[in-house]
Design a protein around this motif. Structure first.
Motif, PDB file in Angstrom:
ATOM      1  N   GLU A  69     -12.218 -16.604  -8.742  1.00  0.00           N
ATOM      2  CA  GLU A  69     -12.859 -15.667  -9.670  1.00  0.00           C
ATOM      3  C   GLU A  69     -14.100 -15.018  -9.062  1.00  0.00           C
ATOM      4  O   GLU A  69     -14.718 -14.166  -9.690  1.00  0.00           O
ATOM      5  CB  GLU A  69     -13.264 -16.392 -10.962  1.00  0.00           C
ATOM      6  CG  GLU A  69     -12.097 -16.954 -11.755  1.00  0.00           C
ATOM      7  CD  GLU A  69     -11.170 -15.890 -12.327  1.00  0.00           C
ATOM      8  OE1 GLU A  69     -11.634 -14.796 -12.660  1.00  0.00           O
ATOM      9  OE2 GLU A  69      -9.954 -16.160 -12.412  1.00  0.00           O
TER      10      GLU A  69
ATOM     11  N   GLN B 201      -5.598 -18.165 -11.565  1.00  0.00           N
ATOM     12  CA  GLN B 201      -5.414 -16.718 -11.399  1.00  0.00           C
ATOM     13  C   GLN B 201      -4.511 -16.335 -10.220  1.00  0.00           C
ATOM     14  O   GLN B 201      -3.494 -15.666 -10.390  1.00  0.00           O
ATOM     15  CB  GLN B 201      -6.784 -16.047 -11.235  1.00  0.00           C
ATOM     16  CG  GLN B 201      -6.726 -14.537 -11.180  1.00  0.00           C
ATOM     17  CD  GLN B 201      -6.187 -13.942 -12.464  1.00  0.00           C
ATOM     18  OE1 GLN B 201      -6.512 -14.413 -13.553  1.00  0.00           O
ATOM     19  NE2 GLN B 201      -5.349 -12.943 -12.344  1.00  0.00           N
TER      20      GLN B 201
ATOM     21  N   LYS C 295      -0.880 -17.899 -10.347  1.00  0.00           N
ATOM     22  CA  LYS C 295       0.008 -17.425 -11.428  1.00  0.00           C
ATOM     23  C   LYS C 295       0.505 -16.023 -11.079  1.00  0.00           C
ATOM     24  O   LYS C 295       1.653 -15.676 -11.347  1.00  0.00           O
ATOM     25  CB  LYS C 295      -0.652 -17.516 -12.810  1.00  0.00           C
ATOM     26  CG  LYS C 295      -1.802 -16.584 -13.098  1.00  0.00           C
ATOM     27  CD  LYS C 295      -2.311 -16.737 -14.556  1.00  0.00           C
ATOM     28  CE  LYS C 295      -3.487 -15.813 -14.836  1.00  0.00           C
ATOM     29  NZ  LYS C 295      -3.954 -15.835 -16.211  1.00  0.00           N
TER      30      LYS C 295
ATOM     31  N   ARG D 126     -15.587 -25.000 -13.268  1.00  0.00           N
ATOM     32  CA  ARG D 126     -16.651 -24.003 -13.070  1.00  0.00           C
ATOM     33  C   ARG D 126     -17.967 -24.742 -12.827  1.00  0.00           C
ATOM     34  O   ARG D 126     -18.407 -25.509 -13.697  1.00  0.00           O
ATOM     35  CB  ARG D 126     -16.818 -23.117 -14.301  1.00  0.00           C
ATOM     36  CG  ARG D 126     -15.561 -22.370 -14.740  1.00  0.00           C
ATOM     37  CD  ARG D 126     -15.342 -21.121 -13.921  1.00  0.00           C
ATOM     38  NE  ARG D 126     -14.015 -20.575 -14.175  1.00  0.00           N
ATOM     39  CZ  ARG D 126     -13.768 -19.526 -14.962  1.00  0.00           C
ATOM     40  NH1 ARG D 126     -14.766 -18.923 -15.562  1.00  0.00           N
ATOM     41  NH2 ARG D 126     -12.538 -19.096 -15.120  1.00  0.00           N
TER      42      ARG D 126
ATOM     43  N   LEU E  72     -18.707 -25.277 -20.159  1.00  0.00           N
ATOM     44  CA  LEU E  72     -18.458 -26.604 -19.602  1.00  0.00           C
ATOM     45  C   LEU E  72     -18.198 -26.448 -18.102  1.00  0.00           C
ATOM     46  O   LEU E  72     -17.853 -25.357 -17.638  1.00  0.00           O
ATOM     47  CB  LEU E  72     -17.214 -27.217 -20.256  1.00  0.00           C
ATOM     48  CG  LEU E  72     -17.319 -27.570 -21.740  1.00  0.00           C
ATOM     49  CD1 LEU E  72     -15.940 -27.920 -22.304  1.00  0.00           C
ATOM     50  CD2 LEU E  72     -18.300 -28.718 -21.957  1.00  0.00           C
TER      51      LEU E  72
ATOM     52  N   GLU F  46     -16.542 -14.827 -27.105  1.00  0.00           N
ATOM     53  CA  GLU F  46     -15.343 -14.618 -26.284  1.00  0.00           C
ATOM     54  C   GLU F  46     -14.492 -15.878 -26.180  1.00  0.00           C
ATOM     55  O   GLU F  46     -14.995 -16.951 -25.902  1.00  0.00           O
ATOM     56  CB  GLU F  46     -15.807 -14.199 -24.880  1.00  0.00           C
ATOM     57  CG  GLU F  46     -14.680 -13.988 -23.908  1.00  0.00           C
ATOM     58  CD  GLU F  46     -15.133 -14.151 -22.467  1.00  0.00           C
ATOM     59  OE1 GLU F  46     -16.252 -13.735 -22.128  1.00  0.00           O
ATOM     60  OE2 GLU F  46     -14.349 -14.707 -21.676  1.00  0.00           O
ATOM     61  N   ILE F  47     -13.188 -15.705 -26.404  1.00  0.00           N
ATOM     62  CA  ILE F  47     -12.263 -16.825 -26.176  1.00  0.00           C
ATOM     63  C   ILE F  47     -11.238 -16.512 -25.090  1.00  0.00           C
ATOM     64  O   ILE F  47     -10.603 -17.402 -24.548  1.00  0.00           O
ATOM     65  CB  ILE F  47     -11.490 -17.234 -27.459  1.00  0.00           C
ATOM     66  CG1 ILE F  47     -10.702 -16.051 -28.029  1.00  0.00           C
ATOM     67  CG2 ILE F  47     -12.412 -17.829 -28.494  1.00  0.00           C
ATOM     68  CD1 ILE F  47      -9.449 -16.491 -28.757  1.00  0.00           C
TER      69      ILE F  47
ATOM     70  N   SER G 174     -10.166 -13.669 -21.699  1.00  0.00           N
ATOM     71  CA  SER G 174     -10.276 -12.407 -20.974  1.00  0.00           C
ATOM     72  C   SER G 174      -8.955 -12.152 -20.279  1.00  0.00           C
ATOM     73  O   SER G 174      -8.257 -13.085 -19.874  1.00  0.00           O
ATOM     74  CB  SER G 174     -11.482 -12.396 -20.034  1.00  0.00           C
ATOM     75  OG  SER G 174     -11.212 -13.183 -18.929  1.00  0.00           O
TER      76      SER G 174
ATOM     77  N   ARG H 146      -3.355  -6.333 -13.363  1.00  0.00           N
ATOM     78  CA  ARG H 146      -3.877  -6.672 -12.028  1.00  0.00           C
ATOM     79  C   ARG H 146      -3.506  -5.592 -11.029  1.00  0.00           C
ATOM     80  O   ARG H 146      -2.494  -4.892 -11.187  1.00  0.00           O
ATOM     81  CB  ARG H 146      -3.285  -7.985 -11.528  1.00  0.00           C
ATOM     82  CG  ARG H 146      -3.009  -9.026 -12.578  1.00  0.00           C
ATOM     83  CD  ARG H 146      -4.246  -9.485 -13.289  1.00  0.00           C
ATOM     84  NE  ARG H 146      -3.939 -10.612 -14.185  1.00  0.00           N
ATOM     85  CZ  ARG H 146      -4.813 -11.180 -14.992  1.00  0.00           C
ATOM     86  NH1 ARG H 146      -6.052 -10.714 -15.076  1.00  0.00           N
ATOM     87  NH2 ARG H 146      -4.472 -12.196 -15.745  1.00  0.00           N
TER      88      ARG H 146
HETATM   89  O1  4AD Z   1     -13.187 -15.118 -18.557  1.00  0.00           O
HETATM   90  P1  4AD Z   1     -12.610 -16.088 -17.563  1.00  0.00           P
HETATM   91  O2  4AD Z   1     -13.497 -16.531 -16.476  1.00  0.00           O
HETATM   92  O3  4AD Z   1     -11.288 -15.423 -17.015  1.00  0.00           O
HETATM   93  C1  4AD Z   1     -10.438 -15.961 -16.096  1.00  0.00           C
HETATM   94  O4  4AD Z   1     -10.495 -17.107 -15.672  1.00  0.00           O
HETATM   95  C2  4AD Z   1      -9.318 -15.047 -15.746  1.00  0.00           C
HETATM   96  N1  4AD Z   1      -8.602 -15.591 -14.572  1.00  0.00           N
HETATM   97  C3  4AD Z   1      -8.388 -14.909 -16.907  1.00  0.00           C
HETATM   98  C4  4AD Z   1      -7.335 -13.885 -16.713  1.00  0.00           C
HETATM   99  O5  4AD Z   1      -6.179 -14.195 -16.790  1.00  0.00           O
HETATM  100  N2  4AD Z   1      -7.737 -12.667 -16.511  1.00  0.00           N
HETATM  101  O6  4AD Z   1     -12.092 -17.357 -18.345  1.00  0.00           O
HETATM  102  C5  4AD Z   1     -11.123 -17.248 -19.351  1.00  0.00           C
HETATM  103  C6  4AD Z   1     -11.560 -17.974 -20.607  1.00  0.00           C
HETATM  104  C7  4AD Z   1     -12.809 -17.393 -21.260  1.00  0.00           C
HETATM  105  O7  4AD Z   1     -12.482 -16.348 -22.111  1.00  0.00           O
HETATM  106  C8  4AD Z   1     -13.352 -18.577 -22.018  1.00  0.00           C
HETATM  107  O8  4AD Z   1     -12.645 -18.764 -23.236  1.00  0.00           O
HETATM  108  C9  4AD Z   1     -13.011 -19.715 -21.115  1.00  0.00           C
HETATM  109  O9  4AD Z   1     -11.950 -19.299 -20.286  1.00  0.00           O
HETATM  110  N3  4AD Z   1     -14.160 -20.104 -20.272  1.00  0.00           N
HETATM  111  C10 4AD Z   1     -14.876 -21.226 -20.457  1.00  0.00           C
HETATM  112  N4  4AD Z   1     -14.776 -22.212 -21.349  1.00  0.00           N
HETATM  113  C11 4AD Z   1     -15.637 -23.229 -21.256  1.00  0.00           C
HETATM  114  N5  4AD Z   1     -16.579 -23.332 -20.299  1.00  0.00           N
HETATM  115  C12 4AD Z   1     -16.709 -22.377 -19.353  1.00  0.00           C
HETATM  116  N6  4AD Z   1     -17.613 -22.509 -18.394  1.00  0.00           N
HETATM  117  C13 4AD Z   1     -15.842 -21.255 -19.417  1.00  0.00           C
HETATM  118  N7  4AD Z   1     -15.679 -20.133 -18.657  1.00  0.00           N
HETATM  119  C14 4AD Z   1     -14.657 -19.470 -19.204  1.00  0.00           C
END
Ligand code: 4AD
Length: 466
Positions: free
Chosen positions: A194, A216, A219, A238, A248, A389-390, A392, A396
């Motif tokens: 990411e 990402q 998949k 993360r 988290l 946000e839940i 994203s 691609r």
């Molecule tokens: O927005 P994020 O970082 O997006 C991706 O990982 C992309 N690869 C997704 C894609 O297919 N485009 O993370 C996706 C979701 C966020 O919307 C949030 O709900 C959750 O993961 N998220 C977390 N949840 C808990 N703790 C964290 N540190 C989070 N970071 C993201």
């Protein structure tokens, strides 16, 4: 007795039946030397058991033994079901057990670090009890998490994790029924997926590696491998620095990736149908769990529409501007702006669940497809519950040369993702997908205020135990 009876299934229909139960000692109350009331709990249900001295049947020794049991010990109880004339307070089941025998299967230590009854009280109940002069300890979050094995025994926590289980189950069932294939991608990978700083780096037998920040890259590679539509439920890592209510260091990602025929709205259509189905199903099939959560952490049921509202990022910015919020039209929304927009959307459209799409390209990850008509924006979206946000997601970039160019422009070392970029050199279909944070969905659907409440054993910047 051959059959065990579950505490939750004890009803008046079993009157006069001899039953055998296994549960935990929730409370014990002695009434003189001849009698004691024992409340036994199993999976969040409780029943009052009356242990009363009776010639030939129950000895005074037995009453004494029961009074000496420690709370949370596991006991087997044999006895006859009776139905009292008055309502039973302090137990979920409206029958009693006239006890014949009690065996202790596992003893809990006499003083516990958390009193489950205290840990299960709502803020309003605590206030009332304190005003009435009752001695009680407010169980703070750290204590709960330090002794999580005890904490998760409260009815609200039992509800939360049963709902979490259902969210995963509905996600899987829905996608399987739509022809998606479940995959499992590696969590040990060579480079960041990411970008950004939130990567756990490690040594992989002498090679630099990291824990996957998302599935990402793999998949997408599965889509290049002709599966057409895939999904995954798995851990996401993360290395978050900030200590917030919604981040988290390890969470469960629900990920989707699919071929797109003409437009990224095909991906949003899946989000729309999947989540409306999920919310309907939770409301219909998890009533007991939702009630248990509401009793301790009162919340309003989520407001959502049959067809999920879609706004463009520009429309969102305009709504914020009209409400007097100063905002960069091409910057990302901060937490405060997201919340505010959530309020405005609720007032105008009557929903707490909506999709915001066509984000500025500059605030999205390198793999995001720019809009064909205006590359300042991108074919991307975020999804919100109650202003947070839940999800994203996005279409691609599937053209390898352009993908490498975008990675470089975003400061990513292309070498670390070479095999990923190469996957697009053998013919790659247009595709897109999204990632959902499981703990966030449960937290926001249930109106909870902290993601640690919806993670069984949370990992945050300060916690790696228990
Ligand atoms: O927005 P994020 O970082 O997006 C991706 O990982 C992309 N690869 C997704 C894609 O297919 N485009 O993370 C996706 C979701 C966020 O919307 C949030 O709900 C959750 O993961 N998220 C977390 N949840 C808990 N703790 C964290 N540190 C989070 N970071 C993201």
């Amino acid at each position: 007795i051959e059959n065990w009876t579950q505490v939750g299934s004890l009803t008046g229909e079993l009157k006069d039946k001899y039953v055998l139960l296994r549960g935990r000692v929730q409370t014990i109350r002695a009434v003189a030397k001849k009698m004691a009331f024992l409340v036994v709990r199993e999976k969040g249900f409780t029943v009052q058991c009356v242990v009363s001295e009776q010639p030939e049947l129950v000895s005074r020794q037995m009453v004494k033994y029961v009074v000496g049991l420690s709370r949370e010990s596991i006991v087997d109880v044999e006895g006859v079901v009776s139905v009292p004339n008055v309502a039973i307070k302090g137990a979920t089941q409206q029958v009693e057990i006239q006890v014949r025998k009690v065996y202790c299967i596992s003893k809990a230590m006499p003083t516990l670090p958390i009193n489950i009854e205290d840990a299960a009280r709502s803020e309003a109940e605590i206030e009332k009890a304190l005003q009435a002069g009752e001695q009680l300890v407010r169980v703070n979050q750290d204590t709960r998490l330090n002794y999580r094995v005890l904490d998760i025994r409260t009815p609200a926590n039992q509800g939360i994790f049963r709902i979490q289980c259902q969210v995963g189950a509905i996600f899987r069932q829905f996608l399987l029924s739509e022809g998606f294939v479940e995959i499992h991608t590696p969590k040990l990978i060579g480079g960041s997926s990411e970008g950004g700083a939130s990567v756990f780096r490690l040594d992989y037998k002498g090679q630099p590696a990291c824990l996957a920040q998302s599935p990402q890259l793999h998949k997408q590679m599965a889509i290049c491998g002709d599966f057409g539509r895939v999904f995954e439920i798995g851990p996401v890592f993360r290395a978050e620095d900030s200590y917030t209510h919604r981040h988290l260091c390890e969470f469960t990602g629900l990920d989707v990736e699919m071929e797109i025929k003409t437009h990224y709205s095909e991906v949003m259509n899946i989000v729309d149908r999947l989540f409306v189905k999920m919310f309907d199903s939770l409301n219909e099939n998890c009533k007991k769990e939702l009630e248990a959560i509401d009793r301790q952490y009162p919340f309003e049921p989520l407001k959502y529409l049959r067809n999920t509202l879609r706004l463009t990022f520009e429309e969102g910015i305009q709504m914020l501007k009209d409400a007097g919020v100063e905002i960069d039209p091409l910057g990302d929304l901060n937490t405060e702006a997201e919340r505010k927009l959530g309020q405005l959307v609720l007032e105008k459209y009557g929903t707490e669940f909506y999709i915001l799409h066509r984000y500025p390209l500059a605030v999205r990850p390198f793999y995001t497809m720019p809009c064909y008509d205006n590359p300042t924006y991108s074919n991307s979206f975020d999804v919100f519950i109650r202003g947070e946000e839940i999800i994203s997601g996005a279409q691609r970039v599937h053209v390898p040369e352009f993908l490498a160019e975008r990675a470089q422009a975003c400061g990513i070392d292309v070498k670390t993702i070479e095999t990923y970029i190469d996957s697009f050199r053998y013919g790659a279909p247009p595709h897109g997908g999204f990632g959902v944070g499981l703990e966030r969905v449960v937290m926001l659907f249930c109106g909870l205020n902290n993601i640690r409440k919806t993670s069984l054993f949370p990992r945050d910047p300060q916690r790696i135990a228990p």
